[in-house]
Design a protein around this motif. Structure first.
Motif, short mmCIF file in Angstrom:
data_model
loop_
_atom_site.label_atom_id
_atom_site.label_comp_id
_atom_site.label_asym_id
_atom_site.label_seq_id
_atom_site.Cartn_x
_atom_site.Cartn_y
_atom_site.Cartn_z
N VAL A 1 0.86 -1.13 0.00
CA VAL A 1 0.09 -0.10 0.00
C VAL A 1 0.79 1.28 -0.02
O VAL A 1 0.62 2.19 -0.63
N ARG A 2 1.80 1.13 0.76
CA ARG A 2 2.79 2.49 0.79
C ARG A 2 3.35 2.59 -0.26
O ARG A 2 3.47 3.74 -0.89
N GLN A 3 3.87 1.41 -1.07
CA GLN A 3 4.38 1.63 -2.28
C GLN A 3 3.52 2.23 -3.52
O GLN A 3 3.75 3.16 -4.36
N ILE A 4 2.40 1.50 -3.35
CA ILE A 4 1.41 2.14 -4.41
C ILE A 4 1.08 3.63 -4.16
O ILE A 4 1.23 4.46 -5.24
N ASN A 5 0.98 3.96 -2.91
CA ASN A 5 0.60 5.49 -2.56
C ASN A 5 1.77 6.24 -3.22
O ASN A 5 1.70 7.49 -3.54
N SER A 6 3.19 6.00 -2.87
CA SER A 6 4.14 6.90 -3.16
C SER A 6 4.34 7.14 -4.52
O SER A 6 4.57 8.14 -5.08
N PHE A 7 4.22 5.82 -5.34
CA PHE A 7 4.36 5.78 -6.94
C PHE A 7 3.08 6.55 -7.53
O PHE A 7 3.52 7.56 -8.14
N SER A 8 1.97 6.62 -6.84
CA SER A 8 0.83 7.19 -7.67
C SER A 8 0.97 8.80 -7.14
O SER A 8 0.62 9.85 -7.89
N ALA A 9 1.45 9.23 -5.96
CA ALA A 9 1.68 10.57 -5.61
C ALA A 9 2.86 11.25 -6.39
O ALA A 9 2.58 12.36 -6.73
N ALA A 10 3.96 10.42 -6.97
CA ALA A 10 4.56 10.74 -7.91
C ALA A 10 4.31 11.03 -9.32
O ALA A 10 4.93 11.37 -10.12
N GLY A 11 3.18 10.55 -9.34
CA GLY A 11 2.55 10.45 -10.88
C GLY A 11 2.65 9.54 -11.76
O GLY A 11 2.41 9.52 -12.90
N PHE A 12 3.01 8.24 -11.02
CA PHE A 12 3.09 7.13 -11.93
C PHE A 12 1.98 6.45 -11.66
O PHE A 12 1.29 6.31 -10.80
N ARG B 1 10.83 0.61 -23.88
CA ARG B 1 9.86 1.12 -23.30
C ARG B 1 10.00 1.09 -21.70
O ARG B 1 10.07 1.77 -20.78
N CYS B 2 10.31 -0.19 -21.36
CA CYS B 2 10.39 -0.68 -19.73
C CYS B 2 11.57 -0.07 -19.10
O CYS B 2 11.50 0.58 -18.28
N ALA B 3 12.80 0.13 -20.01
CA ALA B 3 13.77 0.58 -19.39
C ALA B 3 13.76 2.18 -19.37
O ALA B 3 14.25 2.65 -18.47
N ALA B 4 13.22 2.72 -20.27
CA ALA B 4 13.05 4.18 -20.36
C ALA B 4 12.13 4.56 -19.10
O ALA B 4 12.35 5.45 -18.33
N GLU B 5 11.04 3.86 -18.82
CA GLU B 5 9.95 4.13 -17.71
C GLU B 5 10.96 3.75 -16.29
O GLU B 5 10.54 4.74 -15.45
N LEU B 6 11.71 2.98 -16.30
CA LEU B 6 12.34 2.76 -15.23
C LEU B 6 13.48 3.78 -14.66
O LEU B 6 13.47 4.17 -13.55
N GLY B 7 14.00 4.40 -15.88
CA GLY B 7 14.74 5.53 -15.75
C GLY B 7 13.91 6.70 -15.17
O GLY B 7 14.43 7.35 -14.26
N ARG B 8 12.92 6.85 -15.74
CA ARG B 8 11.81 8.11 -15.30
C ARG B 8 11.66 7.80 -13.88
O ARG B 8 11.58 8.69 -12.88
N LEU B 9 11.34 6.53 -13.33
CA LEU B 9 11.19 6.20 -11.97
C LEU B 9 12.14 6.70 -11.10
O LEU B 9 12.17 7.16 -9.97
N HIS B 10 13.37 6.29 -11.50
CA HIS B 10 14.67 6.56 -10.80
C HIS B 10 14.93 8.09 -10.75
O HIS B 10 15.05 8.42 -9.70
N ALA B 11 14.34 8.79 -11.74
CA ALA B 11 14.73 10.09 -11.53
C ALA B 11 13.70 10.77 -10.69
O ALA B 11 14.01 11.78 -10.06
N ALA B 12 12.75 10.06 -10.57
CA ALA B 12 11.48 10.69 -9.59
C ALA B 12 11.89 10.10 -7.86
O ALA B 12 11.32 10.39 -7.08
N GLY B 13 13.30 9.61 -7.78
CA GLY B 13 13.75 9.20 -6.41
C GLY B 13 13.09 7.79 -6.06
O GLY B 13 13.09 7.56 -4.67
N LEU B 14 12.48 7.11 -6.98
CA LEU B 14 11.76 5.99 -6.70
C LEU B 14 12.57 4.78 -7.07
O LEU B 14 13.47 4.68 -7.82
N CYS B 15 12.03 3.53 -6.53
CA CYS B 15 12.94 2.29 -6.83
C CYS B 15 11.71 1.32 -6.86
O CYS B 15 10.72 1.03 -6.18
N HIS B 16 11.70 0.31 -8.06
CA HIS B 16 10.66 -0.80 -8.04
C HIS B 16 10.66 -1.90 -7.04
O HIS B 16 10.00 -2.27 -6.55
#
Ligand SMILES: Nc1ncnc2c1ncn2[C@@H]1O[C@H](COP(=O)(O)OP(=O)(O)O)[C@@H](O)[C@H]1O
Ligand SMILES: [Mg+2]
Length: 275
Positions: A88-99, A142-157
Motif C-alpha cells: 500500500v505504501r509503495q502504491i501510494n508513493s508511486f501514484s503521489a509521484a504521478g506514476f 520502453r520498460c527501460a525508459a520508464e524505469l529511468g523516469r521512475l529512478h529520476a523521481a527518487g523511486l525504486c521498483h
C-alpha cells in the motif's frame, strides 16, 4: 492520491451486485492473486496470508552477511500485515509521484482489492514474438525508459519485470511492490539493482542485437547520474561470478543462468565503456 483506508462500502463505481460478487470472491477464494470479473469491470484480489518458508530470501540474507556485499541484502522479512502495508505504501508513493499504479478499491487486514490495469507487457511481448521483432523489442526499450523516469523521481521498483508492467492505451503502469531494497541499502544502489534485475529480462529476451544498447541508453537518458555510477560499482561483483555461471551453464542449461550471463555480460561492458 487515493484514500487507501476506505472500507468496502465506499468502493467507488461498484453497485450492489458487484459488491456482493466481490464479497463472495473475497470470502470464498484462497489463491494469492485472483482475477475477479464483476459485471462491468475486472478487479484483482491479492492475499497476504500464506508466506511459506521463504528459503530464497533467507539464503540471500545469509549470503549478504557472509560476503558483506550490500547489494545482496534482502528486504526485511515481514509478516503478512507488514507486506500488505508495504504494498500500500509503495502504491501510494508511486501514484503521489504521478506514476500509474492500481487503485486500491478495498483494503482488508489480509487482502487488497485492486483495479484491473490491463495486459502485462510480458503477455504483449509473447503475442509479438514470432511476428513483429521491432514491436517486441520496442516494449523492452520502453520498460527501460520508464524505469529511468521512475529512478529520476527518487523511486525504486524493487523487482522490475515485464510481467509486472502494464501498457494500456499507451500508458505505462507499475505493479507488484513486494520488495523494498531502498529500505536496506542506499537509494542509488537499490536503483542500480533494479537496472540489473530488468536487464536479466532485456538482455536474454531481446530479439535484435542492438536492443540492449537502445534500452540502456533509454534508461540512462532519464536516470540520475549517481545511479549510473552505482551501477558501474556493483557490476564487478557480478562479473566475478561470470566464469562460474558459464561453467555451470555447460553442465545445466538453466534459464536463470542464461539470464544472469546475458545481463551481467552486457552491463559489465556497457558500464565499462561509459566510464
Ligand atoms: N491490478 C492489476 N491489473 C492487471 N494485472 C494484474 C493486476 N494485479 C495483478 N495482475 C496480474 O497478476 C500477476 C501477479 O500479481 P502480482 O501483484 O505481481 O503478484 P506476485 O507477487 O504473485 O508476483 C501480475 O504479474 C499481473 O499479470
Ligand atoms: Mg509479480
Amino acid at each position: 492520491m487515493h484514500d487507501d483506508r476506505r472500507g468496502p462500502l465506499a468502493v467507488p463505481q461498484l453497485d450492489d451486485d458487484d459488491m456482493a460478487a466481490l464479497l463472495a470472491a473475497l470470502a470464498g477464494g484462497s489463491s494469492r492473486v485472483e482475477h475477479c470479473q464483476l459485471k462491468n469491470r475486472a478487479v484483482w484480489i491479492k492475499r497476504y496470508q500464506r508466506l511459506g518458508a521463504r528459503i530464497g530470501q533467507r539464503l540471500q540474507w545469509l549470503a549478504s552477511r557472509l560476503t558483506g556485499v550490500t547489494i545482496l541484502r534482502p528486504a526485511p522479512l515481514l509478516d503478512p500485515q507488514g507486506m500488505l502495508d508495504r504494498e500500500v505504501r509503495q502504491i501510494n508513493s508511486f501514484s503521489a509521484a504521478g506514476f500509474k499504479t492500481p487503485q486500491i478499491l478495498y483494503r482488508g487486514t489480509t487482502a487488497l482489492v485492486l483495479s484491473h490495469l490491463g495486459l502485462p507487457v510480458s503477455k504483449q511481448m509473447g503475442a509479438l514474438r514470432d511476428k513483429d521483432a521491432d514491436g517486441h523489442d520496442a516494449l523492452l526499450v520502453r520498460c527501460a525508459a520508464e524505469l529511468g523516469r521512475l529512478h529520476a523521481a527518487g523511486l525504486c521498483h524493487g523487482r522490475p519485470h515485464p510481467r509486472d508492467f502494464i501498457i494500456d492505451d499507451g500508458e505505462f503502469c507499475f505493479l507488484d511492490f513486494e520488495e523494498e531494497p531502498a529500505a536496506v541499502m542506499p537509494l542509488a544502489m537499490a536503483q542500480a539493482r533494479d537496472v540489473w534485475l530488468l536487464f536479466l529480462q532485456i538482455a536474454s529476451r531481446a530479439l535484435k542485437p542492438e536492443t540492449p544498447d537502445r534500452a540502456f541508453v533509454a534508461w540512462k537518458l532519464a536516470a540520475p547520474a549517481e545511479t549510473a555510477v552505482a551501477l558501474s560499482q556493483i557490476m564487478p561483483f557480478f562479473a566475478r561470478l561470470l566464469p562460474l555461471a558459464r561453467f555451470l551453464l555447460r553442465i545445466q542449461n538453466g534459464q536463470d543462468l542464461v539470464r544472469f550471463v546475458a545481463a551481467t555480460d552486457y552491463l559489465t561492458s556497457a558500464t565499462q565503456s561509459q566510464s
